[in-house]
Design a protein around this motif. Structure first.
Motif, PDB file in Angstrom:
ATOM      1  N   ILE A 131      -2.276   3.452  95.795  1.00  0.00           N
ATOM      2  CA  ILE A 131      -3.807   2.408  96.547  1.00  0.00           C
ATOM      3  C   ILE A 131      -3.217   2.308  98.159  1.00  0.00           C
ATOM      4  O   ILE A 131      -4.140   3.111  98.849  1.00  0.00           O
ATOM      5  CB  ILE A 131      -2.833   1.173  96.072  1.00  0.00           C
ATOM      6  N   GLY A 132      -1.802   2.870  98.698  1.00  0.00           N
ATOM      7  CA  GLY A 132      -2.223   3.345 100.131  1.00  0.00           C
ATOM      8  C   GLY A 132      -2.103   4.439 100.426  1.00  0.00           C
ATOM      9  O   GLY A 132      -3.412   4.840 101.654  1.00  0.00           O
ATOM     10  N   GLY A 133      -2.126   5.872  99.170  1.00  0.00           N
ATOM     11  CA  GLY A 133      -2.548   6.829 100.265  1.00  0.00           C
ATOM     12  C   GLY A 133      -4.442   6.759 100.443  1.00  0.00           C
ATOM     13  O   GLY A 133      -4.485   7.615 101.389  1.00  0.00           O
ATOM     14  N   GLY A 134      -4.863   6.098  99.383  1.00  0.00           N
ATOM     15  CA  GLY A 134      -5.866   5.931  99.436  1.00  0.00           C
ATOM     16  C   GLY A 134      -7.022   5.417  99.706  1.00  0.00           C
ATOM     17  O   GLY A 134      -8.139   5.732 100.673  1.00  0.00           O
TER      18      GLY A 134
ATOM     19  N   ILE B 223       4.600   3.938  92.649  1.00  0.00           N
ATOM     20  CA  ILE B 223       3.946   4.881  92.586  1.00  0.00           C
ATOM     21  C   ILE B 223       2.471   4.314  92.514  1.00  0.00           C
ATOM     22  O   ILE B 223       1.695   4.918  93.475  1.00  0.00           O
ATOM     23  CB  ILE B 223       3.719   4.966  90.754  1.00  0.00           C
ATOM     24  N   ASN B 224       2.508   2.574  91.927  1.00  0.00           N
ATOM     25  CA  ASN B 224       1.357   2.343  93.261  1.00  0.00           C
ATOM     26  C   ASN B 224       1.508   2.236  95.125  1.00  0.00           C
ATOM     27  O   ASN B 224       0.178   2.064  94.603  1.00  0.00           O
ATOM     28  CB  ASN B 224       1.609   0.545  91.959  1.00  0.00           C
ATOM     29  N   ASP B 225       2.203   1.972  95.671  1.00  0.00           N
ATOM     30  CA  ASP B 225       2.150   1.452  96.431  1.00  0.00           C
ATOM     31  C   ASP B 225       1.231   2.896  96.813  1.00  0.00           C
ATOM     32  O   ASP B 225       0.675   3.310  97.821  1.00  0.00           O
ATOM     33  CB  ASP B 225       3.649   1.436  97.132  1.00  0.00           C
TER      34      ASP B 225
ATOM     35  N   PRO C 128       8.046   1.228  99.880  1.00  0.00           N
ATOM     36  CA  PRO C 128       9.245   1.427  99.296  1.00  0.00           C
ATOM     37  C   PRO C 128      10.790   2.169  99.537  1.00  0.00           C
ATOM     38  O   PRO C 128      11.486   1.744  98.912  1.00  0.00           O
ATOM     39  CB  PRO C 128       8.489   2.514  97.524  1.00  0.00           C
ATOM     40  N   PHE C 129      10.167   3.245 100.742  1.00  0.00           N
ATOM     41  CA  PHE C 129      11.380   3.837 101.181  1.00  0.00           C
ATOM     42  C   PHE C 129      12.321   2.534 102.480  1.00  0.00           C
ATOM     43  O   PHE C 129      13.241   2.681 102.634  1.00  0.00           O
ATOM     44  CB  PHE C 129      11.231   4.653 101.585  1.00  0.00           C
TER      45      PHE C 129
ATOM     46  N   ARG D 275      17.141   5.107  95.722  1.00  0.00           N
ATOM     47  CA  ARG D 275      17.492   6.861  96.576  1.00  0.00           C
ATOM     48  C   ARG D 275      17.886   7.840  95.427  1.00  0.00           C
ATOM     49  O   ARG D 275      18.631   8.414  94.920  1.00  0.00           O
ATOM     50  CB  ARG D 275      18.509   5.795  97.890  1.00  0.00           C
ATOM     51  N   GLY D 276      16.890   8.428  95.235  1.00  0.00           N
ATOM     52  CA  GLY D 276      17.327  10.164  94.293  1.00  0.00           C
ATOM     53  C   GLY D 276      17.321   9.661  92.832  1.00  0.00           C
ATOM     54  O   GLY D 276      17.008  10.796  91.845  1.00  0.00           O
ATOM     55  N   GLY D 277      16.533   8.623  92.311  1.00  0.00           N
ATOM     56  CA  GLY D 277      15.903   7.827  91.031  1.00  0.00           C
ATOM     57  C   GLY D 277      14.783   8.362  91.150  1.00  0.00           C
ATOM     58  O   GLY D 277      13.696   8.637  92.195  1.00  0.00           O
ATOM     59  N   ALA D 278      14.139   8.316  90.133  1.00  0.00           N
ATOM     60  CA  ALA D 278      12.895   8.274  89.361  1.00  0.00           C
ATOM     61  C   ALA D 278      11.849   7.069  89.599  1.00  0.00           C
ATOM     62  O   ALA D 278      11.850   6.567  90.450  1.00  0.00           O
ATOM     63  CB  ALA D 278      12.442   8.208  88.113  1.00  0.00           C
ATOM     64  N   TYR D 279      10.541   7.706  90.305  1.00  0.00           N
ATOM     65  CA  TYR D 279       9.976   6.465  90.827  1.00  0.00           C
ATOM     66  C   TYR D 279       9.627   5.640  90.018  1.00  0.00           C
ATOM     67  O   TYR D 279       9.081   5.249  88.818  1.00  0.00           O
ATOM     68  CB  TYR D 279       8.625   7.617  91.520  1.00  0.00           C
ATOM     69  N   VAL D 280       9.762   3.968  90.729  1.00  0.00           N
ATOM     70  CA  VAL D 280       9.279   3.418  89.613  1.00  0.00           C
ATOM     71  C   VAL D 280       8.094   2.518  89.785  1.00  0.00           C
ATOM     72  O   VAL D 280       7.321   3.174  90.970  1.00  0.00           O
ATOM     73  CB  VAL D 280       9.567   1.752  90.713  1.00  0.00           C
TER      74      VAL D 280
END
Length: 78
Positions: free
Chosen positions: A46-49, A41-43, A24-25, A32-37
Motif C-alpha cells: 500500500i505504501g509503495g503504491g 507486507i500490507n504496508d 514496520p521497521f 528483525r531477521g524474521g519472515a515478513y508478517v
C-alpha cells in the motif's frame, strides 16, 4: 490556489506512502531477521503504491507546468 492545494495533497500522500513503507521497521512490529508478517507486507504494497502513484502525479504536474512556462516564454518573444 487550487494548484498549490493539489501539489500539497500529492506531497502529503507521497510522504504518507513513504512512512507506510518505513513504519514496520521504524516502529518495530516487523521482527528483525524474521519472515515478513502480514502487516509488513500490507504496508509495503500500500505504501509503495501510494508513494509511486503520487510521485508519478507530481512528475506529470511538473512537466505540465514546465510546458506551460515554455509556451508563455515563446509567446513573449514574438
Amino acid at each position: 490556489m487550487k494548484a498549490k492545494l493539489g501539489v500539497s495533497a500529492l506531497v502529503l500522500l507521497f510522504l504518507g506512502g513513504l512512512w507506510l513503507v518505513a513504519a514496520p521497521f521504524a516502529v518495530g512490529y516487523q521482527p528483525r531477521g524474521g519472515a515478513y508478517v502480514d502487516a509488513t507486507i500490507n504496508d509495503l504494497w500500500i505504501g509503495g503504491g501510494l508513494a509511486g502513484l503520487s510521485f508519478v502525479a507530481l512528475v506529470v504536474y511538473a512537466a505540465d507546468a514546465l510546458r506551460d512556462l515554455a509556451r508563455r516564454g515563446k509567446h513573449a518573444d514574438v
